[in-house]
Design a protein around this motif. Structure first.
Motif, PDB file in Angstrom:
ATOM      1  N   PRO A  15      36.781  42.177  39.116  1.00 55.49           N
ATOM      2  CA  PRO A  15      36.404  43.104  40.185  1.00 55.49           C
ATOM      3  C   PRO A  15      37.619  43.400  41.073  1.00 55.49           C
ATOM      4  O   PRO A  15      38.493  42.540  41.250  1.00 55.49           O
ATOM      5  N   PRO A  16      37.696  44.603  41.634  1.00 56.76           N
ATOM      6  CA  PRO A  16      38.859  45.000  42.444  1.00 56.76           C
ATOM      7  C   PRO A  16      39.171  44.033  43.589  1.00 56.76           C
ATOM      8  O   PRO A  16      40.347  43.760  43.861  1.00 56.76           O
ATOM      9  N   ARG A  17      38.169  43.499  44.249  1.00 64.00           N
ATOM     10  CA  ARG A  17      38.437  42.584  45.364  1.00 64.00           C
ATOM     11  C   ARG A  17      39.101  41.302  44.889  1.00 64.00           C
ATOM     12  O   ARG A  17      39.975  40.755  45.562  1.00 64.00           O
ATOM     13  N   ILE A  18      38.709  40.825  43.730  1.00 57.98           N
ATOM     14  CA  ILE A  18      39.330  39.614  43.194  1.00 57.98           C
ATOM     15  C   ILE A  18      40.762  39.918  42.760  1.00 57.98           C
ATOM     16  O   ILE A  18      41.674  39.122  42.991  1.00 57.98           O
ATOM     17  N   GLN A  19      40.980  41.069  42.142  1.00 57.34           N
ATOM     18  CA  GLN A  19      42.341  41.470  41.762  1.00 57.34           C
ATOM     19  C   GLN A  19      43.235  41.543  42.997  1.00 57.34           C
ATOM     20  O   GLN A  19      44.372  41.058  42.980  1.00 57.34           O
ATOM     21  N   ALA A  20      42.731  42.141  44.071  1.00 54.14           N
ATOM     22  CA  ALA A  20      43.511  42.262  45.303  1.00 54.14           C
ATOM     23  C   ALA A  20      43.810  40.888  45.895  1.00 54.14           C
ATOM     24  O   ALA A  20      44.925  40.628  46.361  1.00 54.14           O
ATOM     25  N   THR A  21      42.841  39.999  45.860  1.00 53.65           N
ATOM     26  CA  THR A  21      43.040  38.647  46.392  1.00 53.65           C
ATOM     27  C   THR A  21      44.079  37.889  45.575  1.00 53.65           C
ATOM     28  O   THR A  21      44.956  37.224  46.138  1.00 53.65           O
ATOM     29  N   LEU A  22      44.011  37.997  44.255  1.00 47.35           N
ATOM     30  CA  LEU A  22      44.993  37.328  43.409  1.00 47.35           C
ATOM     31  C   LEU A  22      46.393  37.890  43.630  1.00 47.35           C
ATOM     32  O   LEU A  22      47.381  37.150  43.649  1.00 47.35           O
ATOM     33  N   ALA A  23      46.500  39.203  43.814  1.00 50.93           N
ATOM     34  CA  ALA A  23      47.797  39.820  44.093  1.00 50.93           C
ATOM     35  C   ALA A  23      48.354  39.307  45.418  1.00 50.93           C
ATOM     36  O   ALA A  23      49.552  39.019  45.537  1.00 50.93           O
ATOM     37  N   LEU A  24      47.510  39.169  46.422  1.00 50.36           N
ATOM     38  CA  LEU A  24      47.932  38.647  47.722  1.00 50.36           C
ATOM     39  C   LEU A  24      48.418  37.202  47.583  1.00 50.36           C
ATOM     40  O   LEU A  24      49.478  36.834  48.122  1.00 50.36           O
ATOM     41  N   ILE A  25      47.692  36.389  46.865  1.00 47.84           N
ATOM     42  CA  ILE A  25      48.102  34.998  46.640  1.00 47.84           C
ATOM     43  C   ILE A  25      49.448  34.950  45.933  1.00 47.84           C
ATOM     44  O   ILE A  25      50.339  34.174  46.298  1.00 47.84           O
ATOM     45  N   ASP A  26      49.617  35.796  44.923  1.00 41.96           N
ATOM     46  CA  ASP A  26      50.869  35.835  44.172  1.00 41.96           C
ATOM     47  C   ASP A  26      52.033  36.213  45.093  1.00 41.96           C
ATOM     48  O   ASP A  26      53.094  35.577  45.065  1.00 41.96           O
TER      49      ASP A  26
END
Length: 65
Positions: free
Chosen positions: A39-50
């Motif tokens: 889901p887009p929100r999870i992708q965005a969260t993972l990108a932020l963590i990275d």
């Protein structure tokens, strides 16, 4: 299937075979879930963590003089 003397149904399949079949079904279900896009929100969260991890790594590096 017939009922046993204690009222339970007797199994025509061994426990080992039953566990093997359950394992196959679980692998098939999980494989299907893994193929789904994030889901887009999870992708965005993972990108932020990275990004945060990369910034932290850069700040820990000692620059040579």
């Amino acid at each position: 299937m017939e009922n046993g003397s204690d009222g339970r149904r007797s199994s025509a399949i061994s426990d080992t075979e039953l566990l093997r079949l359950i394992g196959q079904d679980l692998r098939a279900i999980y494989a299907e879930v893994i193929r789904q896009p994030l889901p887009p929100r999870i992708q965005a969260t993972l990108a932020l963590i990275d990004r945060e991890q990369k910034l932290a790594e850069r700040s820990r590096r000692v620059l040579p003089y």
